[in-house]
Write a protein that holds these residues in place. Structure first.
Motif, PDB file in Angstrom:
ATOM      1  N   THR A 106       8.945 -27.412  -8.233  1.00 18.17           N
ATOM      2  CA  THR A 106       9.217 -27.380  -6.916  1.00 18.17           C
ATOM      3  C   THR A 106       8.210 -27.498  -5.945  1.00 18.17           C
ATOM      4  OG1 THR A 106       9.246 -24.888  -6.852  1.00 18.17           O
ATOM      5  CG2 THR A 106      11.461 -25.687  -7.398  1.00 18.17           C
ATOM      6  N   HIS A 107       7.041 -26.718  -6.222  1.00 20.22           N
ATOM      7  CA  HIS A 107       5.812 -27.017  -5.095  1.00 20.22           C
ATOM      8  C   HIS A 107       4.696 -26.075  -5.972  1.00 20.22           C
ATOM      9  CE1 HIS A 107       7.633 -22.826  -4.541  1.00 20.22           C
ATOM     10  NE2 HIS A 107       6.430 -22.588  -3.832  1.00 20.22           N
ATOM     11  N   GLU A 108       3.635 -26.271  -5.396  1.00 21.55           N
ATOM     12  CA  GLU A 108       2.465 -25.939  -5.864  1.00 21.55           C
ATOM     13  C   GLU A 108       1.793 -24.442  -5.823  1.00 21.55           C
ATOM     14  OE1 GLU A 108       2.575 -27.682  -3.300  1.00 21.55           O
ATOM     15  OE2 GLU A 108       1.215 -27.540  -1.963  1.00 21.55           O
ATOM     16  N   HIS A 109       2.564 -23.746  -5.134  1.00 22.45           N
ATOM     17  CA  HIS A 109       2.188 -22.085  -5.438  1.00 22.45           C
ATOM     18  C   HIS A 109       2.162 -21.669  -6.619  1.00 22.45           C
ATOM     19  CE1 HIS A 109       3.656 -21.960  -0.815  1.00 22.45           C
ATOM     20  NE2 HIS A 109       2.378 -22.363  -1.000  1.00 22.45           N
ATOM     21  N   GLY A 110       1.076 -20.733  -7.166  1.00 26.30           N
ATOM     22  CA  GLY A 110       0.832 -20.417  -8.363  1.00 26.30           C
ATOM     23  C   GLY A 110       1.991 -19.745  -9.098  1.00 26.30           C
ATOM     24  N   ASP A 111       3.047 -19.043  -8.204  1.00 23.24           N
ATOM     25  CA  ASP A 111       3.880 -18.320  -9.076  1.00 23.24           C
ATOM     26  C   ASP A 111       4.979 -19.392  -9.659  1.00 23.24           C
ATOM     27  OD1 ASP A 111       4.356 -18.627  -6.104  1.00 23.24           O
ATOM     28  OD2 ASP A 111       6.070 -17.148  -6.044  1.00 23.24           O
ATOM     29  N   HIS A 112       4.960 -20.475  -9.211  1.00 23.90           N
ATOM     30  CA  HIS A 112       5.689 -21.797  -9.756  1.00 23.90           C
ATOM     31  C   HIS A 112       5.165 -22.580 -10.543  1.00 23.90           C
ATOM     32  CE1 HIS A 112       9.143 -20.211  -6.931  1.00 23.90           C
ATOM     33  NE2 HIS A 112       8.057 -19.892  -6.302  1.00 23.90           N
ATOM     34  N   SER A 113       3.712 -22.749 -10.352  1.00 21.86           N
ATOM     35  CA  SER A 113       2.947 -23.902 -10.990  1.00 21.86           C
ATOM     36  C   SER A 113       1.933 -23.566 -11.654  1.00 21.86           C
ATOM     37  CB  SER A 113       2.253 -24.716  -9.885  1.00 21.86           C
ATOM     38  OG  SER A 113       1.217 -24.076  -9.423  1.00 21.86           O
ATOM     39  N   PRO A 161      11.988 -26.427   4.224  1.00 24.51           N
ATOM     40  CA  PRO A 161      10.817 -26.088   4.902  1.00 24.51           C
ATOM     41  C   PRO A 161       9.967 -24.781   4.197  1.00 24.51           C
ATOM     42  CG  PRO A 161      12.643 -25.132   6.159  1.00 24.51           C
ATOM     43  CD  PRO A 161      13.118 -25.888   4.799  1.00 24.51           C
ATOM     44  N   HIS A 162       8.678 -25.141   3.793  1.00 19.73           N
ATOM     45  CA  HIS A 162       8.003 -23.981   3.121  1.00 19.73           C
ATOM     46  C   HIS A 162       6.478 -24.419   3.435  1.00 19.73           C
ATOM     47  CE1 HIS A 162       7.294 -20.694   0.509  1.00 19.73           C
ATOM     48  NE2 HIS A 162       6.912 -21.287  -0.699  1.00 19.73           N
ATOM     49  N   ASP A 163       5.598 -23.511   3.119  1.00 21.50           N
ATOM     50  CA  ASP A 163       4.184 -23.853   3.708  1.00 21.50           C
ATOM     51  C   ASP A 163       3.430 -24.568   2.292  1.00 21.50           C
ATOM     52  OD1 ASP A 163       4.277 -21.525   2.116  1.00 21.50           O
ATOM     53  OD2 ASP A 163       3.068 -20.205   3.577  1.00 21.50           O
ATOM     54  N   THR A 200      14.926 -21.161  -3.256  1.00 21.75           N
ATOM     55  CA  THR A 200      14.110 -20.315  -3.115  1.00 21.75           C
ATOM     56  C   THR A 200      12.929 -20.814  -2.416  1.00 21.75           C
ATOM     57  OG1 THR A 200      12.583 -20.658  -4.910  1.00 21.75           O
ATOM     58  CG2 THR A 200      14.928 -19.170  -5.485  1.00 21.75           C
ATOM     59  N   ASP A 201      12.107 -19.921  -1.986  1.00 18.55           N
ATOM     60  CA  ASP A 201      10.635 -20.399  -1.316  1.00 18.55           C
ATOM     61  C   ASP A 201      11.142 -21.389  -0.107  1.00 18.55           C
ATOM     62  OD1 ASP A 201      10.188 -19.855  -4.171  1.00 18.55           O
ATOM     63  OD2 ASP A 201       8.020 -19.661  -3.262  1.00 18.55           O
ATOM     64  N   THR A 202      12.185 -20.836   0.663  1.00 14.37           N
ATOM     65  CA  THR A 202      12.301 -21.577   1.833  1.00 14.37           C
ATOM     66  C   THR A 202      12.413 -20.778   3.263  1.00 14.37           C
ATOM     67  OG1 THR A 202      13.840 -22.812   0.570  1.00 14.37           O
ATOM     68  CG2 THR A 202      14.579 -22.482   2.920  1.00 14.37           C
ATOM     69  N   GLY A 222       8.041 -19.810   5.501  1.00 15.93           N
ATOM     70  CA  GLY A 222       7.936 -18.803   4.464  1.00 15.93           C
ATOM     71  C   GLY A 222       8.942 -18.728   3.381  1.00 15.93           C
ATOM     72  N   HIS A 223       9.544 -17.367   3.679  1.00 20.58           N
ATOM     73  CA  HIS A 223      10.618 -17.124   2.597  1.00 20.58           C
ATOM     74  C   HIS A 223      11.959 -16.705   3.468  1.00 20.58           C
ATOM     75  CE1 HIS A 223       8.342 -17.390  -0.896  1.00 20.58           C
ATOM     76  NE2 HIS A 223       7.471 -17.117  -0.262  1.00 20.58           N
ATOM     77  N   LEU A 224      13.077 -16.675   2.836  1.00 19.65           N
ATOM     78  CA  LEU A 224      14.304 -16.328   3.370  1.00 19.65           C
ATOM     79  C   LEU A 224      14.534 -14.971   3.380  1.00 19.65           C
ATOM     80  CD1 LEU A 224      16.727 -18.963   1.727  1.00 19.65           C
ATOM     81  CD2 LEU A 224      15.841 -18.955   4.513  1.00 19.65           C
TER      82      LEU A 224
HETATM   83 ZN   LIG Z   1       6.031 -20.663  -2.397  1.00 19.14          ZN
END
Ligand SMILES: [Zn+2]
Ligand SMILES: [Zn+2]
Length: 251
Positions: free
Chosen positions: A55-62, A115-117, A139-141, A187-189
């Motif tokens: 989904t995106h590069e943040h460590g908790d996902h990638s 929309p997420h950073d 998530t991450d929206t 950020g987050h919802l």
């Molecule tokens: Zn994220």
């Protein structure tokens, strides 16, 4: 179609979506060892995964995606921006573009821009081709857009972020910068934003609702559960856990 999670939250995410003989993994924020151990709970091994979607590069996902794909020869699908931000330049991947569906095995995947950073963050809607059932992950929206409301309406299943309780975030242990990031537009919802989405979308067909990416510091499963149960005509929510994730749920 069915869905399972190996863990959900800011310390690592990995979600499996399966239909007939196609198994897709969305994100892997766990080390290969952790991931393999968690996968064993579902009596599966990495070789059972047909494709990884990032989904995106943040460590908790990638964090664990590159090693998993490289070691086990699993094809990776992600946006160009995400690949640039998280992978070596020569790492091979299939390109995902927001709004353009791709078909992997018996599942059609629609990437939705959010929309997420992050560089080019995507969330997904899975469409089971033989009987039309649809499952959305969100998530991450940072906030709800009209585009999200349109895309996530009339789903059969929905995994939705309930990241933080606004008062708990405000009074909680995070440094001010992080509070502003989490609570900001990219950020987050919050629980309230996600409830608001549930009020805005057409939930008539919804048979499965999963609350995910619940903060361990700025939220509690109890608060989320109570809030969702206030809304009429929704399925009883499943709460995704950081350590346990959740077992297979059929949609
Ligand atoms: Zn994220
Ligand atoms: Zn995250």
């Amino acid at each position: 179609m069915r869905i399972a999670s190996l863990g959900s939250g800011s310390r690592g995410n990995a979600t499996l979506v399966q239909h007939l003989d196609t198994t897709l993994l969305v994100d892997n924020g766990f080390s290969l060892r952790q991931f393999t151990q968690r996968l064993l709970r579902l009596e599966m091994e990495p070789c059972h995964i047909d494709a990884v979607l990032l989904t995106h590069e943040h460590g908790d996902h990638s964090g664990g995606v590159q090693r998993l794909c490289a070691n086990h020869g699993i094809p990776l699908w992600t946006a160009v921006g995400t690949a640039r931000a998280s992978l070596p330049p020569d790492f091979e991947f299939h390109r995902l573009v927001a709004g353009q569906s791709v078909t992997i095995g018996g599942i059609e995947v629609l990437p939705v821009t959010v929309p997420h950073d992050a560089s080019e963050p995507l969330q997904f809607i899975f469409h089971q081709l033989d009987n039309g059932r649809r499952l959305g992950l969100l998530t991450d929206t940072g906030h709800i857009t009209s585009h999200i409301v349109a895309a996530f309406s009339r789903l059969d299943g929905l995994l939705l972020e309930f990241n933080y309780d606004p008062a708990m975030l405000e009074q909680g242990p995070y440094p001010e910068m992080l509070k502003q990031r989490v609570g900001g537009n990219h950020g987050h919802l919050s629980n309230l934003q996600s409830l608001d989405l549930l009020r805005q979308i057409d939930t008539e067909k919804l048979v499965c609702l999963i609350a995910a990416h619940i903060s361990e510091k700025n939220n509690t499963p109890d608060i989320v559960d109570k809030l969702i149960r206030q809304l009429q005509d929704l399925p009883t929510p499943v709460l995704a856990n950081q350590n346990a994730g959740f077992d297979w749920i059929s949609i």
